[in-house]
Enzyme design. Structure first.
Site, PDB file in Angstrom:
ATOM      1  N   ASN A 161       1.761  -6.682  13.136  1.00 54.28           N
ATOM      2  CA  ASN A 161       1.318  -5.285  13.233  1.00 54.28           C
ATOM      3  C   ASN A 161       1.159  -4.915  14.699  1.00 54.28           C
ATOM      4  O   ASN A 161       0.591  -5.676  15.483  1.00 54.28           O
ATOM      5  CB  ASN A 161      -0.015  -5.094  12.498  1.00 54.28           C
ATOM      6  CG  ASN A 161      -0.368  -3.628  12.336  1.00 54.28           C
ATOM      7  OD1 ASN A 161       0.318  -2.890  11.631  1.00 54.28           O
ATOM      8  ND2 ASN A 161      -1.434  -3.183  12.991  1.00 54.28           N
ATOM      9  N   GLN A 181       0.827  -1.200   0.000  1.00 56.10           N
ATOM     10  CA  GLN A 181       0.000   0.000   0.000  1.00 56.10           C
ATOM     11  C   GLN A 181       0.864   1.255   0.000  1.00 56.10           C
ATOM     12  O   GLN A 181       0.347   2.358  -0.131  1.00 56.10           O
ATOM     13  CB  GLN A 181      -0.909   0.014   1.229  1.00 56.10           C
ATOM     14  CG  GLN A 181      -1.919  -1.112   1.284  1.00 56.10           C
ATOM     15  CD  GLN A 181      -2.642  -1.175   2.615  1.00 56.10           C
ATOM     16  OE1 GLN A 181      -2.101  -1.646   3.607  1.00 56.10           O
ATOM     17  NE2 GLN A 181      -3.862  -0.665   2.645  1.00 56.10           N
ATOM     18  N   HIS A 209      -1.285   1.689  -4.363  1.00 57.07           N
ATOM     19  CA  HIS A 209      -1.668   3.093  -4.257  1.00 57.07           C
ATOM     20  C   HIS A 209      -0.739   4.030  -5.018  1.00 57.07           C
ATOM     21  O   HIS A 209      -0.749   5.237  -4.794  1.00 57.07           O
ATOM     22  CB  HIS A 209      -1.759   3.503  -2.784  1.00 57.07           C
ATOM     23  CG  HIS A 209      -2.853   2.773  -2.055  1.00 57.07           C
ATOM     24  ND1 HIS A 209      -2.790   2.481  -0.700  1.00 57.07           N
ATOM     25  CD2 HIS A 209      -4.041   2.269  -2.496  1.00 57.07           C
ATOM     26  CE1 HIS A 209      -3.897   1.839  -0.349  1.00 57.07           C
ATOM     27  NE2 HIS A 209      -4.661   1.700  -1.416  1.00 57.07           N
TER      28      HIS A 209
END
Length: 256
Positions: free
Chosen positions: A222, A103, A121
């Site tokens: 994460n 991303q 993106h």
């Protein structure tokens, strides 16, 4: 489950998998000094993304849009890929992983040596809104520019608006890019998500395809919660991405 046991489980899943796709978000680049977007100290804590990074700015205030992304380019160009990017590039080079889908627009995967990373993106090139000619990121500056007609046979100026080659709010992902990423996830039997909250649609729909279409597994690395935690076979939030990948890499070496 103890963190060491989680790392060992990830190593086991990697060894068992025949095709692995990596899905990365802003959290993989924080160790490079690049802020993420949605944490307390993230980029969007200082800016309203729907104001500063919306496609309407291309037409209503292209100078400020260009200036905002010129700042991002300066930030990316004065920092460098970190060890997490380098480990993933190494894994790809030895065919341990097969595709990297990101991303991020910072180009750090490629700078670290990864090949053909799928940039959902966009990236930090400059694009003419009118003729779609791509220009190098070095063209970013504080000054708003114009794009010359690329055809050498036509002696006239395109006069199109220069804009960052990124997907802005209010824009759809490029169809070809999304389809490439979709295919990578469908073919994989293991998706490792690194540094993403998985909260942005349609990018966050991709890892699900590894589970739904291929009966595969998901690993999430994460620090915070993600929208896909419920699908994860392993979730590592105790360590940052760099430390986690270093530990996994070390155990992969020991198990060769």
């Amino acid at each position: 489950m103890k963190i060491i046991d989680k790392v060992e489980k990830v190593v086991e899943l990697i060894h068992q998998s025949r095709s692995i796709v990596i899905f990365t978000g802003a959290g993989i680049s924080t160790a490079s000094g690049i802020p993420d977007f949605r944490s307390n100290n993230g980029l969007w804590s200082n800016y309203d993304p729907l104001k500063i990074s919306h496609v309407k700015r291309v037409y209503e205030d292209p100078a400020s849009l260009f200036s905002f992304y010129a700042d991002r380019y300066h930030e990316f160009s004065t920092h460098h890929p970190n060890e997490a990017h380098k480990i993933l590039a190494k894994w790809q080079q030895v065919s341990l992983i097969h595709k990297i889908v990101t991303q991020n627009i910072d180009n750090y995967h490629q700078q670290a040596g990864a090949q053909d990373a799928i940039e959902l993106h966009g990236n930090m090139q400059v694009r003419c809104q009118h003729c779609n000619r791509l220009l190098p990121a070095s063209r970013f500056s504080k000054e708003y520019g114009r794009c010359e007609q690329p055809s050498l046979e036509i002696d006239e100026i395109c006069n199109g608006i220069l804009r960052p080659n990124v997907v802005l709010f209010g824009e759809e992902l490029p169809e070809q890019t999304f389809n490439q990423a979709l295919q990578a996830h469908i073919e994989a039997d293991l998706c490792i998500i690194i540094g993403s909250s998985c909260s942005v649609y349609p990018a966050n729909s991709l890892p699900k395809q590894t589970v739904l279409r291929n009966n595969g597994k998901i690993v999430i690395i994460n620090k915070g919660t993600t929208d896909l935690d419920y699908l994860a076979s392993v979730k590592i939030s105790e360590w940052e991405a760099v430390h986690t990948l270093q530990e996994i890499d070390q155990r992969l070496k020991e198990n060769v």
